[in-house]
Design an enzyme around this catalytic site. Structure first.
Site, PDB file in Angstrom:
ATOM      1  N   GLU A 203      42.694  41.912  30.316  1.00 46.19           N
ATOM      2  CA  GLU A 203      43.577  42.734  31.168  1.00 46.19           C
ATOM      3  C   GLU A 203      45.027  42.489  30.804  1.00 46.19           C
ATOM      4  O   GLU A 203      45.925  42.678  31.608  1.00 46.19           O
ATOM      5  CB  GLU A 203      43.321  42.435  32.655  1.00 46.19           C
ATOM      6  CG  GLU A 203      43.761  41.075  33.148  1.00 46.19           C
ATOM      7  CD  GLU A 203      42.663  40.008  33.064  1.00 46.19           C
ATOM      8  OE1 GLU A 203      41.765  40.161  32.206  1.00 46.19           O
ATOM      9  OE2 GLU A 203      42.729  39.041  33.834  1.00 46.19           O
TER      10      GLU A 203
ATOM     11  N   ILE B 246      47.485  42.515  34.479  1.00 46.43           N
ATOM     12  CA  ILE B 246      47.138  43.117  35.780  1.00 46.43           C
ATOM     13  C   ILE B 246      46.900  41.986  36.781  1.00 46.43           C
ATOM     14  O   ILE B 246      46.123  41.064  36.503  1.00 46.43           O
ATOM     15  CB  ILE B 246      45.874  43.999  35.655  1.00 46.43           C
ATOM     16  CG1 ILE B 246      46.085  45.076  34.586  1.00 46.43           C
ATOM     17  CG2 ILE B 246      45.518  44.622  36.992  1.00 46.43           C
ATOM     18  CD1 ILE B 246      44.863  45.936  34.296  1.00 46.43           C
TER      19      ILE B 246
END
Ligand code: C2E
Length: 353
Positions: free
Chosen positions: A262, A220
């Site tokens: 992430e 991300i």
């Protein structure tokens, strides 16, 4: 908990230590979850130069947020319970194998004894009509003994049927423990341990069958900034959202996992890089086209984007090298401005305008 910590928590120092842990967590903006509390108690009671202390102090020094994913990763490394999950898993597998071989051995013994009984009966019949009274008497005795063995075996079979049911229950329970130990609690995707095992296994299959296999890693963009701006809980919701898009695109033989905080990974067994590229582009577009809301205040969070890298396995290539090349492609996407997908070999990039 380790014996040291357990002893401390059952002593007059316990309340002071608990207060100290909560205060330290508040100072460093760590949510007072049960897992974080356990970690901080361990940290405060561990030696100054322990690996856990080094990692927590490193996070404090760099100001890196203590997110749920950071907590989970530290717990997996340092908390005895999380380590125990791995051990239970292994013990469960060994137990299952043991029980299988015991069941097989009993079945073979039963068949052997039955065959023996039939042979004796046949031998007795073939002696009929001959003047072999003593032999017949002996065979009769043996036949009776065999009948007794068979009766006992039948009783044993009954017991075995009960035991088998109990084993099935135990296996089910172990399978649940195994599933839990392989699943990432926040997202429901497979975790890093499951991913490592799957990649080794699927790459081995690809090598044997001479089939393609592509590995993708996804990250991300600017997640740390997002966390700092909106808080960890909203950050976790974003991780859950990206996971759900990834999970929807990873049906069939594809294998999706949360690789780290992430970061995610997808294995595409039997698929060349161009297939995986199309899937990653679809994921990227779906993620970036959604406008998220902060649920507590209904504020617009705007859109988030992801960068990805992928590599198709080369003949005889080990998993370490494959991961490295997919990572290299991910960094090419990051360097190229993020919100894009890159392929390692050759490095090509595509992105939405
Ligand atoms: P969740 O909150 O457990 O929601 C699961 C699924 O229920 C969502 O999957 C979606 O299909 C549906 N859903 C839940 N709330 C709503 C809603 O208000 N409107 C509509 N139309 N559908 C809803 P989805 O979209 O793949 O999201 C997966 C997870 O990602 C969510 O789990 C949540 O944790 C997170 N997420 C997605 N969108 C947002 C958002 O705008 N804000 C926040 N804070 N989290 C979000």
């Amino acid at each position: 908990m380790s014996e040291d910590v357990e002893t401390t928590l059952r002593s007059p120092r316990a309340y002071a230590l608990a207060r100290q842990a909560v205060e330290a967590m508040e100072t460093h903006k760590v949510w007072p979850t049960a897992l974080n509390f356990e970690l901080w108690v361990h940290y405060l009671t561990s030696a100054k130069d322990s690996p856990l202390a080094a990692q927590i102090e490193g996070l404090i020094d760099t100001g890196e947020p203590f997110t749920d994913s950071v907590g989970e990763s530290l717990a997996a490394q340092f908390l005895p319970k999380a380590k125990l999950d791995g051990e239970i898993l292994e013990a469960g597998e060994n137990l299952s194998k043991e029980l299988d071989s015991v069941s097989r051995a009993i079945e073979i013994a039963r068949e052997t004894s039955e065959a023996y009984g039939q042979q004796l009966a046949a031998a007795g019949e073939s002696l009929d009509g001959q003047d072999t009274g003593a032999i017949k008497e002996m065979v009769e005795t043996l036949t009776q003994a065999t009948r007794k063995i068979r009766e006992e075996n039948q009783a044993l079979e009954g017991q075995l049927a009960d035991t088998t049911q109990e084993l099935a229950r135990m296996r089910e329970h172990l399978e649940q423990v195994r599933r839990d130990a392989m699943t990432d609690a926040l997202t429901g995707l497979c975790n890093r341990k499951a991913f490592d095992e799957a990649l080794e296994r699927l790459a081995g299959d690809a090598q044997t069958k001479g089939e393609p296999l592509t590995l993708a890693v996804l990250d991300i963009d600017h997640f740390k900034n997002f966390n700092d701006t909106w808080g960890h809980q909203t950050g976790d919701q974003v991780i859950r959202f990206v996971s759900s898009v990834i999970a929807r695109s990873s049906s069939g033989a594809r294998f999706a996992a949360r690789y780290g905080g992430e970061e995610f990974a997808i294995i595409f067994p039997g698929e060349p890089a161009r297939n995986a590229m199309a899937v990653l582009e679809a994921i990227r577009e779906e993620v970036s086209s959604r406008l998220l809301k902060r649920r507590s205040t209904n504020e617009d969070l705007g859109a988030i984007t992801i960068s990805s890298g992928l590599a198709e396995r080369r003949q005889n290539e080990g998993t370490g090298s494959l991961i490295e090349r997919a990572d290299g492609a991910l960094y090419a996407s990051k360097r190229g401005g993020r919100n894009r997908t890159s392929c390692a070999d050759p490095i090509t990039t595509t992105r939405a305008a």
